[in-house]
Design a protein around this motif. Structure first.
Motif, PDB file in Angstrom:
ATOM      1  N   ARG A 190       0.839  -1.209   0.000  1.00 58.95           N
ATOM      2  CA  ARG A 190       0.000   0.000   0.000  1.00 58.95           C
ATOM      3  C   ARG A 190       0.867   1.249   0.000  1.00 58.95           C
ATOM      4  N   MET A 191       1.957   1.193   0.745  1.00 58.49           N
ATOM      5  CA  MET A 191       2.841   2.347   0.835  1.00 58.49           C
ATOM      6  C   MET A 191       3.441   2.684  -0.536  1.00 58.49           C
ATOM      7  N   LEU A 192       3.754   1.657  -1.334  1.00 56.51           N
ATOM      8  CA  LEU A 192       4.368   1.861  -2.639  1.00 56.51           C
ATOM      9  C   LEU A 192       3.343   1.974  -3.765  1.00 56.51           C
ATOM     10  N   GLY A 193       2.044   1.846  -3.411  1.00 53.45           N
ATOM     11  CA  GLY A 193       1.004   2.013  -4.411  1.00 53.45           C
ATOM     12  C   GLY A 193       0.771   0.802  -5.278  1.00 53.45           C
ATOM     13  N   PHE A 194       1.051  -0.415  -4.757  1.00 55.68           N
ATOM     14  CA  PHE A 194       0.868  -1.631  -5.547  1.00 55.68           C
ATOM     15  C   PHE A 194      -0.522  -2.238  -5.401  1.00 55.68           C
ATOM     16  N   SER A 195      -1.357  -1.705  -4.531  1.00 60.64           N
ATOM     17  CA  SER A 195      -2.671  -2.303  -4.267  1.00 60.64           C
ATOM     18  C   SER A 195      -3.757  -1.465  -4.930  1.00 60.64           C
ATOM     19  N   GLU A 250     -11.907   1.888   0.982  1.00 56.27           N
ATOM     20  CA  GLU A 250     -11.370   0.775   1.763  1.00 56.27           C
ATOM     21  C   GLU A 250      -9.867   0.912   1.940  1.00 56.27           C
ATOM     22  N   GLU A 251      -9.200   1.412   0.910  1.00 50.19           N
ATOM     23  CA  GLU A 251      -7.753   1.580   1.009  1.00 50.19           C
ATOM     24  C   GLU A 251      -7.401   2.632   2.058  1.00 50.19           C
ATOM     25  N   ASP A 252      -8.173   3.727   2.113  1.00 45.89           N
ATOM     26  CA  ASP A 252      -7.908   4.773   3.109  1.00 45.89           C
ATOM     27  C   ASP A 252      -8.098   4.239   4.522  1.00 45.89           C
ATOM     28  N   VAL A 253      -9.174   3.462   4.729  1.00 50.43           N
ATOM     29  CA  VAL A 253      -9.418   2.886   6.049  1.00 50.43           C
ATOM     30  C   VAL A 253      -8.303   1.913   6.422  1.00 50.43           C
ATOM     31  N   MET A 258      -5.184   3.747   7.412  1.00 51.88           N
ATOM     32  CA  MET A 258      -5.279   4.296   8.765  1.00 51.88           C
ATOM     33  C   MET A 258      -5.044   3.208   9.800  1.00 51.88           C
ATOM     34  N   GLU A 259      -5.651   2.046   9.590  1.00 52.39           N
ATOM     35  CA  GLU A 259      -5.455   0.937  10.519  1.00 52.39           C
ATOM     36  C   GLU A 259      -3.991   0.492  10.527  1.00 52.39           C
ATOM     37  N   SER A 260      -3.391   0.436   9.360  1.00 56.59           N
ATOM     38  CA  SER A 260      -1.980   0.027   9.280  1.00 56.59           C
ATOM     39  C   SER A 260      -1.079   1.030   9.985  1.00 56.59           C
ATOM     40  N   ALA A 261      -1.411   2.323   9.840  1.00 55.95           N
ATOM     41  CA  ALA A 261      -0.607   3.351  10.499  1.00 55.95           C
ATOM     42  C   ALA A 261      -0.686   3.222  12.011  1.00 55.95           C
ATOM     43  N   ILE A 262      -1.873   2.895  12.513  1.00 52.87           N
ATOM     44  CA  ILE A 262      -2.042   2.726  13.965  1.00 52.87           C
ATOM     45  C   ILE A 262      -1.239   1.521  14.453  1.00 52.87           C
ATOM     46  N   VAL A 263      -1.334   0.411  13.717  1.00 52.62           N
ATOM     47  CA  VAL A 263      -0.589  -0.789  14.097  1.00 52.62           C
ATOM     48  C   VAL A 263       0.913  -0.525  14.038  1.00 52.62           C
ATOM     49  N   SER A 264       1.356   0.172  12.993  1.00 46.43           N
ATOM     50  CA  SER A 264       2.788   0.475  12.865  1.00 46.43           C
ATOM     51  C   SER A 264       3.257   1.376  14.002  1.00 46.43           C
ATOM     52  N   LEU A 265       2.408   2.324  14.395  1.00 44.71           N
ATOM     53  CA  LEU A 265       2.773   3.211  15.502  1.00 44.71           C
ATOM     54  C   LEU A 265       2.909   2.425  16.798  1.00 44.71           C
ATOM     55  N   GLU A 266       2.073   1.412  16.983  1.00 43.98           N
ATOM     56  CA  GLU A 266       2.191   0.564  18.176  1.00 43.98           C
ATOM     57  C   GLU A 266       3.527  -0.185  18.180  1.00 43.98           C
ATOM     58  N   LYS A 267       3.933  -0.658  17.024  1.00 43.40           N
ATOM     59  CA  LYS A 267       5.225  -1.363  16.945  1.00 43.40           C
ATOM     60  C   LYS A 267       6.374  -0.401  17.213  1.00 43.40           C
ATOM     61  N   VAL A 319       5.034   5.374   9.384  1.00 41.77           N
ATOM     62  CA  VAL A 319       4.256   6.250  10.274  1.00 41.77           C
ATOM     63  C   VAL A 319       4.037   7.590   9.591  1.00 41.77           C
ATOM     64  N   VAL A 320       2.821   8.111   9.737  1.00 42.66           N
ATOM     65  CA  VAL A 320       2.501   9.430   9.198  1.00 42.66           C
ATOM     66  C   VAL A 320       3.424  10.469   9.831  1.00 42.66           C
ATOM     67  N   THR A 321       3.794  11.464   9.045  1.00 41.27           N
ATOM     68  CA  THR A 321       4.786  12.447   9.506  1.00 41.27           C
ATOM     69  C   THR A 321       4.395  13.083  10.828  1.00 41.27           C
ATOM     70  N   ALA A 322       3.124  13.505  10.945  1.00 42.09           N
ATOM     71  CA  ALA A 322       2.680  14.177  12.178  1.00 42.09           C
ATOM     72  C   ALA A 322       2.805  13.248  13.380  1.00 42.09           C
ATOM     73  N   GLN A 323       2.388  11.983  13.210  1.00 42.62           N
ATOM     74  CA  GLN A 323       2.477  11.027  14.309  1.00 42.62           C
ATOM     75  C   GLN A 323       3.945  10.721  14.640  1.00 42.62           C
ATOM     76  N   ALA A 324       4.771  10.625  13.600  1.00 50.42           N
ATOM     77  CA  ALA A 324       6.197  10.349  13.830  1.00 50.42           C
ATOM     78  C   ALA A 324       6.850  11.475  14.628  1.00 50.42           C
ATOM     79  N   MET A 325       6.527  12.707  14.279  1.00 44.77           N
ATOM     80  CA  MET A 325       7.110  13.838  14.993  1.00 44.77           C
ATOM     81  C   MET A 325       6.611  13.889  16.429  1.00 44.77           C
ATOM     82  N   ASN A 326       5.313  13.657  16.611  1.00 46.52           N
ATOM     83  CA  ASN A 326       4.761  13.651  17.972  1.00 46.52           C
ATOM     84  C   ASN A 326       5.441  12.607  18.841  1.00 46.52           C
TER      85      ASN A 326
END
Length: 464
Positions: free
Chosen positions: A258-263, A270-273, A276-285, A316-323
């Protein structure tokens, strides 16, 4: 070769059994340095003629454990087929069912040559033989605890190679899932019950299966959960293996597609949702990795800090990464502030390479109020200097970071001058908006009672 040929003649009466055994052992060891095909063909022909009959004496079984390794190696190099491949398969089967564990281990190690080369034996029969052996010895939880480390390592290696290279050719479709579940259960056992070598072998094998995309989605998710759990192990070596496995899970999952635009076949909503879910999971990791820096040994923290900037950039989204990054840097419970400063500098570098200078400027302005409140004043001044150096557009200013990292906790005239230099550079070279300049000046003006350094900074800025 001529000398060994005379000793290893099948019906030679001049060579006693012990000499034959040692000659076979020496020939197998020397085959590591063979460079000509004729040498391997000689080894293959000679060892086939020396194969004992099934259910032979103990001396013959001792001979068999050296024969089977050399035989498999030569057969793999010579790409044997037909009747020769059948004889090799029979030798492996005879060794696998031998009474001596050492002979079984030698057979497993010999099979690795054939499985890697895909030649030298009847692969269909060999795969069936090896999967049955793994099911009864490795995947049987009631008996796995009675094997030696070398035996376990050989069985795990064989099982992982089978799944990695022959998953579509196996009759047992559930073998992969059983192997993954068994691997997870073994790794999750008490540290004292599993040796470090076996632990590394299993995690490395799972990593190979992920890289070869040999696992189903359910198994991949289970491996991901395993990596997250084992990352907090006190043992630094095991935690490092878990970190490698976690990175492999993240970079071989669908998040990367998804990050590279292959999907592109996924609907936009559905891709946006899903993103968002992937970003949350990645932030947890990422949060777990920051916790490892806080709780781990210095070397552990250095290893994790080396990979975190890339993960923040990729997942991680830039804003979340900076926070997250600023929050960890500001934490009073962080025992490795210099590592967090390096992470911050690398994240800013990646933003600078993507021409996101506005994001850097905005986040520095937003963070100044928090940085200036750190206690004691020495830490506040050092933290602000790191922030301004990381955000600077000047390569000369950024080159001061390694020197500044070694001055944590000190506040001499040199530190004061360094702070004033970096702060003035940021204020004058970052094209701040008027309201941002007001925020900058007001933050330091409010905290002038804390230290005279802030007053000196304001005077310098006023003279420009």
């Amino acid at each position: 070769q001529e000398l060994f040929s005379r000793w290893l003649e099948p019906k030679s009466e001049r060579a006693p059994p012990y000499l034959v055994l040692q000659a076979v052992r020496a020939s197998t060891m020397m085959s590591d340095v063979f460079v000509e095909m004729r040498h391997f063909k000689w080894l293959l022909k000679t060892f086939i003629n020396l194969l004992p009959a099934p259910n032979g004496s103990m001396e013959e079984e001792l001979l068999l454990q050296h024969l089977v390794v050399g035989l498999c190696r030569a057969a793999a190099v010579c790409h044997s087929d037909g009747s020769t491949a059948e004889r090799v398969t029979q030798a492996i089967e005879m060794s696998i069912h031998a009474s001596l564990v050492a002979t079984q281990v030698c057979a497993l190690q010999g099979c690795l040559y054939i499985l890697e080369a895909r030649y030298g034996a009847d692969l269909k029969q060999l795969l069936s033989l090896l999967t049955d052996y793994s099911n009864s010895h490795l995947l049987n939880k009631s008996s796995v605890g009675q094997y030696s480390q070398q035996h376990l390592l050989s069985m795990w290696a064989i099982s992982f190679v089978i799944v990695e290279r022959y998953s579509h050719e196996m009759k047992d479709a559930a073998f992969t899932s059983r192997l993954v579940q068994c691997a997870i259960s073994v790794v999750l056992e008490e540290e004292d019950s599993v040796s470090t070598a076996v632990h590394h072998c299993i995690l490395h094998g799972l990593q190979r299966l992920l890289l070869s995309f040999s696992l189903a989605k359910q198994d991949s998710s289970a491996v991901m959960q395993l990596a997250v759990k084992r990352l907090n192990m006190p043992n630094s070596q095991c935690a490092a293996s878990a970190l490698t496995l976690l990175l492999t899970c993240m970079y071989t999952g669908k998040d990367v597609d998804r990050m590279l635009g292959f999907s592109n076949d996924v609907p936009e909503l559905e891709e946006d949702v899903s993103m968002m879910e992937s970003a949350i999971v990645s932030l947890e990791k990422v949060t777990i990795l920051f916790d490892r820096i806080r709780k781990g040994f210095p070397l552990d923290a250095q290893v994790v800090a080396a990979v975190l900037p890339a993960l923040l950039e990729d997942f991680v989204v830039t804003a979340q990464a900076m926070n997250k990054m600023v929050g960890e840097f500001m934490s009073s419970h962080q025992p490795h502030p210099t590592l967090l400063a390096l992470i911050m500098a690398k994240v800013f570098d990646s933003l600078r390479q993507r021409n996101q200078l506005t994001d850097i400027r905005d986040w520095v302005i937003l963070s100044i109020g928090s940085f200036i409140q750190r206690k004691p004043v020495e830490v506040a001044v050092w933290s602000l200097s790191c922030l301004f150096i990381s955000a600077s557009s000047s390569v000369w200013i950024r080159s001061l970071l390694p020197y500044l990292l070694g001055r944590y906790g000190s506040l001499t005239i040199e530190d004061e001058e360094l702070f004033c230099l970096t702060a003035t550079d940021f204020f004058l070279s970052q094209s701040l908006l008027d309201d941002q300049k007001d925020i900058f000046l007001e933050a330091f003006h409010t905290h002038i009672p804390d230290t005279h350094i802030y007053a000196e900074l304001l005077k310098l800025i006023g003279k420009q």
